[in-house]
Write a protein that holds these residues in place. Structure first.
Motif, PDB file in Angstrom:
ATOM      1  N   ALA A   1       0.828  -1.192   0.000  1.00 56.58           N
ATOM      2  CA  ALA A   1       0.000   0.000   0.000  1.00 56.58           C
ATOM      3  C   ALA A   1       0.872   1.254   0.000  1.00 56.58           C
ATOM      4  CB  ALA A   1      -0.924   0.005   1.207  1.00 56.58           C
ATOM      5  N   ARG A   2       0.241   2.377  -0.229  1.00 60.74           N
ATOM      6  CA  ARG A   2       0.932   3.655  -0.180  1.00 60.74           C
ATOM      7  C   ARG A   2       1.586   3.855   1.186  1.00 60.74           C
ATOM      8  NH1 ARG A   2      -0.269   8.545  -2.648  1.00 60.74           N
ATOM      9  NH2 ARG A   2      -2.363   7.968  -3.296  1.00 60.74           N
ATOM     10  N   PRO A   3       2.877   4.168   1.214  1.00 61.18           N
ATOM     11  CA  PRO A   3       3.521   4.427   2.493  1.00 61.18           C
ATOM     12  C   PRO A   3       3.006   5.745   3.057  1.00 61.18           C
ATOM     13  CG  PRO A   3       5.049   4.865   0.702  1.00 61.18           C
ATOM     14  CD  PRO A   3       3.806   4.303   0.081  1.00 61.18           C
ATOM     15  N   CYS A   4       2.603   5.740   4.316  1.00 63.91           N
ATOM     16  CA  CYS A   4       1.838   6.867   4.829  1.00 63.91           C
ATOM     17  C   CYS A   4       1.745   6.784   6.337  1.00 63.91           C
ATOM     18  CB  CYS A   4       0.444   6.816   4.202  1.00 63.91           C
ATOM     19  SG  CYS A   4      -0.792   7.791   5.046  1.00 63.91           S
ATOM     20  N   SER A   5       1.928   7.905   6.991  1.00 62.76           N
ATOM     21  CA  SER A   5       1.866   7.919   8.453  1.00 62.76           C
ATOM     22  C   SER A   5       0.454   7.699   8.971  1.00 62.76           C
ATOM     23  CB  SER A   5       2.399   9.249   8.989  1.00 62.76           C
ATOM     24  OG  SER A   5       3.799   9.288   8.883  1.00 62.76           O
ATOM     25  N   ILE A   6      -0.551   8.017   8.161  1.00 63.83           N
ATOM     26  CA  ILE A   6      -1.915   7.724   8.596  1.00 63.83           C
ATOM     27  C   ILE A   6      -2.085   6.220   8.731  1.00 63.83           C
ATOM     28  CG2 ILE A   6      -4.346   7.932   8.000  1.00 63.83           C
ATOM     29  CD1 ILE A   6      -3.623  10.440   6.399  1.00 63.83           C
ATOM     30  N   ALA A   7      -1.672   5.485   7.697  1.00 63.88           N
ATOM     31  CA  ALA A   7      -1.775   4.030   7.752  1.00 63.88           C
ATOM     32  C   ALA A   7      -0.913   3.463   8.866  1.00 63.88           C
ATOM     33  CB  ALA A   7      -1.366   3.428   6.410  1.00 63.88           C
ATOM     34  N   GLY A   8       0.283   4.022   9.049  1.00 63.12           N
ATOM     35  CA  GLY A   8       1.155   3.532  10.111  1.00 63.12           C
ATOM     36  C   GLY A   8       0.552   3.719  11.480  1.00 63.12           C
TER      37      GLY A   8
ATOM     38  N   PRO B   1       4.099  13.202  -2.047  1.00 66.31           N
ATOM     39  CA  PRO B   1       4.627  11.900  -1.618  1.00 66.31           C
ATOM     40  C   PRO B   1       6.130  11.868  -1.830  1.00 66.31           C
ATOM     41  CG  PRO B   1       2.769  11.648  -3.120  1.00 66.31           C
ATOM     42  CD  PRO B   1       3.203  13.077  -3.190  1.00 66.31           C
TER      43      PRO B   1
ATOM     44  N   TRP C   1       4.528   6.651  -6.008  1.00 71.68           N
ATOM     45  CA  TRP C   1       3.258   6.937  -5.350  1.00 71.68           C
ATOM     46  C   TRP C   1       2.916   8.404  -5.566  1.00 71.68           C
ATOM     47  CZ3 TRP C   1       0.258   3.153  -3.939  1.00 71.68           C
ATOM     48  CH2 TRP C   1       0.839   1.923  -3.648  1.00 71.68           C
TER      49      TRP C   1
END
Lengths: 163, 163
Positions: free
Chosen positions: A4-11, A149, A154
């Motif tokens: 998936a898109r690397p992202c602090s929200i997902a983290g 990004p 991405w």
DNA sequence: CTTAGCGAGTTCGGAAACCAAACCCACTGA
DNA sequence: TCAGTGGGTTTGGTTTCCGAACTCGCTAAG
């Protein structure tokens, strides 16, 4: 959830996005730090709560502190990292207050701050949380944002597209 | 989840707290509005995404809009209520940027705002989201808050206890 | 001394959610 | 005619969730 898109929200959500995790943070921030209080106030199954607490302690968001030796009893206190999630809780609450239940609020927050705060204050005012930009001080509006990004491949494509 | 403390945080999470829901909002806010884009960027199973999209449309956070008749094709655009969740996304991102991956940010946001915003701006500054109080303008700190539950029987007991 | 109760979990079996891969359908373009 | 794309649906196996019941260590009451 792979590739998936690397992202602090997902983290962040990988840590606290499971059911009840943020409600645990809400409760310990409000001062309910013991197992049975959490069960009652959150309404979660006890075993699920057990695994959430273990995870949050391992992640460094909660501390498990003994308040009795015989029998061994513990309470769960938020760490600094845990309290740093309070802005997330406040914005979630603000959204619910605005868009759920016709604006009826199940809880209000009193804020002691502002000019009169330095001296011993007695009364505060209702908190209305707003997200602002630390740089310019203005309220953040969607149309004023552009995403950049930093990982190759991405991109963003829409109206908020990066350059 | 029955018999829990009535709370807008829990209410909001009941709508968008399931796995991937907030990532869908992230993507549509970034401009990725189509099914396969969402599958790729989020990394969610297709059937799960289908049910999430249906729920978010029903809840009024997304709009399903046709962009082709033959064959029928749709995109999912955030409504105003959906965009109103952006503060939640921003605070989640800020937490992750601070506490995850040693401060490495997978994405930065450029903010066009502040004094120079009225005229045609050319360059912005990095967004650092901060939650402030709309009433007094100050940054919200945990110790400046007191919670007042409005439902009988649901009290708070800790350092942030209600009066 | 026996019993009742509390706090903090653990165990149980069934229900629901999640997952990856495969499949389907309507079209487009080569 | 054939491969490819967009937007899903189906399938079957794994994981998670759930409520209720149970355990354990201790305290307070009768």
């Amino acid at each position: 959830m792979k590739d998936a898109r690397p992202c602090s929200i997902a983290g962040t959500l990988a840590l606290v996005g499971e059911k009840y995790s943020l409600l645990v943070l809400r409760e310990v921030s409000l001062g309910a730090t013991r197992f049975d209080q959490l069960v009652r106030n959150i309404g979660a199954p006890r075993d699920v709560l057990t695994t959430r607490l273990k995870r949050l302690v391992e992640a460094g968001l909660l501390e498990k502190i003994a308040y009795s030796d015989k029998p061994p009893r513990f309470e769960y206190r938020p760490t600094r990292a845990g309290l740093d999630l309070e802005p997330v809780l406040l914005t979630l609450m603000a959204w619910g207050d605005r868009h759920l239940n016709d604006g009826d609020r199940p809880m209000v927050l009193e804020h002691f701050g502002g000019p009169a705060h330095a001296g011993g204050h007695v009364t505060g005012h209702e908190l209305v949380p707003v997200v602002t930009c630390a740089e310019c001080g203005e309220e953040v509006r969607h149309d004023d944002l552009t995403a950049h990004p930093l990982a190759p491949g991405w991109t963003v494509t829409g109206p908020a597209a990066a350059v």
